[in-house]
Design an enzyme around this catalytic site. Sequence first.
Site, PDB file in Angstrom:
ATOM      1  N   SER A  93     -49.511  19.495  58.497  1.00  0.00           N
ATOM      2  CA  SER A  93     -49.210  18.300  57.705  1.00  0.00           C
ATOM      3  C   SER A  93     -49.966  17.109  58.288  1.00  0.00           C
ATOM      4  O   SER A  93     -50.956  17.292  59.007  1.00  0.00           O
ATOM      5  CB  SER A  93     -47.699  18.044  57.690  1.00  0.00           C
ATOM      6  N   ASN A  94     -49.518  15.916  58.002  1.00  0.00           N
ATOM      7  CA  ASN A  94     -50.165  14.707  58.533  1.00  0.00           C
ATOM      8  C   ASN A  94     -49.106  13.646  58.795  1.00  0.00           C
ATOM      9  O   ASN A  94     -47.919  13.875  58.569  1.00  0.00           O
ATOM     10  CB  ASN A  94     -51.238  14.205  57.561  1.00  0.00           C
ATOM     11  N   HIS A  95     -49.556  12.473  59.255  1.00  0.00           N
ATOM     12  CA  HIS A  95     -48.597  11.453  59.724  1.00  0.00           C
ATOM     13  C   HIS A  95     -48.056  10.530  58.634  1.00  0.00           C
ATOM     14  O   HIS A  95     -47.414   9.532  58.934  1.00  0.00           O
ATOM     15  CB  HIS A  95     -49.256  10.586  60.798  1.00  0.00           C
TER      16      HIS A  95
END
Length: 412
Positions: A213-215
């Site tokens: 995923s990402n932030h």
Amino acid sequence: MTNRRILLGVSGSIAAYKAAELVRLFKKAGADVRVVMTPDATRFVTPLTLGTLSENEVHVEIFPENVSGSWTKHVSLGLWADLFVVAPATAQTLAKMAGGMCDSMLTAVALTARCPSLVCPAMDHDMYIHASTKANIATLRENGCTVMEAVHGELASGLIGQGRMPEPEGIFEEAGEMIRQVVSARKGLLQGKTVLVTAGPTREAIDPVRYISNHSTGTMGYEIARAAARRGADVVLVSGPTSLETPEDVRRVDVISTAEMHKAVQQHRDSDIIVMVAAVADFSPATRSEDKLKKDETPRELSLEPTVDILAGLGQDKREAQILIGFALETNDGLKNARGKLERKNLDWIVLNNPKEPGAGFGTLTNKVTLLSSSGQEVELPLMPKSEVAEAILEYATNEGSGISDLVVEKN
Ligand code: CTP
């Protein structure tokens, strides 16, 4: 008043102490209150008092010392507010406002605010009836401000006459009426329109407990959904996993993976405006284990396959008059890359931001963006809270014509 944004300007009159009561009334009614003061007003009531009551930082100087990069606050406060209330407004502040002078945060905000203004004079009787003050009040009214009449009674000088600031309850009531008008006018802006917003990250599972995923926290997308609902649109928010509360009057559809987000978006693909803010994962593991992988079973290299490009698909079948807005998060060659995406994905607007810039990107409450349009516009916005960036994006993309274009650096 709930969640309405009141910007209170306080200038240097003895009536400034009543500003504390006014802040309290607005807060009690559920409004979000921010205060700007002239330097003279701080002799009568402290920024600490009004800051404590409003629960927000109070701004006095337009160029505060030891602070870099915040001098555009007058622009963002002016964009933020639903109503600008100047109470008390001294003869001097009235004169400056009428003459377009901007030597303090209050007077600068008076020039930039796009919302209606309610001005509540307070001064000695002779100042109030002086031809200059009368002319200044007339000018302010001609400029569209609502100016309340000063009240007759005992004045700080010991004289009796007209010059007292109206009581906080009266100002609060008048402000309420003006807010009602603002809200109904704004609701008309996107009334009858459907808006689809995506927000947050997507997660691509490796096994039941691990994912790629990402932030992204979703804040920017949620603010756009909120701003669209405030304008009266029928808003659907397709959200990846976030810890945010659903904005008022917004229908939220929760998804986890890119495939789920794609499916949810397809159901609303005919929306009049689509804003793809989500930080969609570009790749997904080629295989997904149904059971948790043990350490010794976990591959040292992950085989990835591309996810569906949701926005590109929307761009391919874009219907006429539909407004399609994408986001581009770029750390280098921002303008070139964003313009490439704008063309490739057949968008009307793309919002460029750089996570490496201080105050921009993931996990911040502010953002610094450049808007690029398919017709060649390039608009650089200053660093602003994401709520204000959201207002600006909608204002620009829907061409509401309230003139935000005058506030920003436009190229091309
Ligand atoms: N987007 C999308 N589906 C994807 C990837 C991105 O709909 N699978 C959307 C994003 O929501 C955003 C825009 O496309 O509005 C740009 O996303 P970005 O990841 O920056 O662009 P990419 O086309 O993936 O290009 P790159 O990763 O090479 O920068």
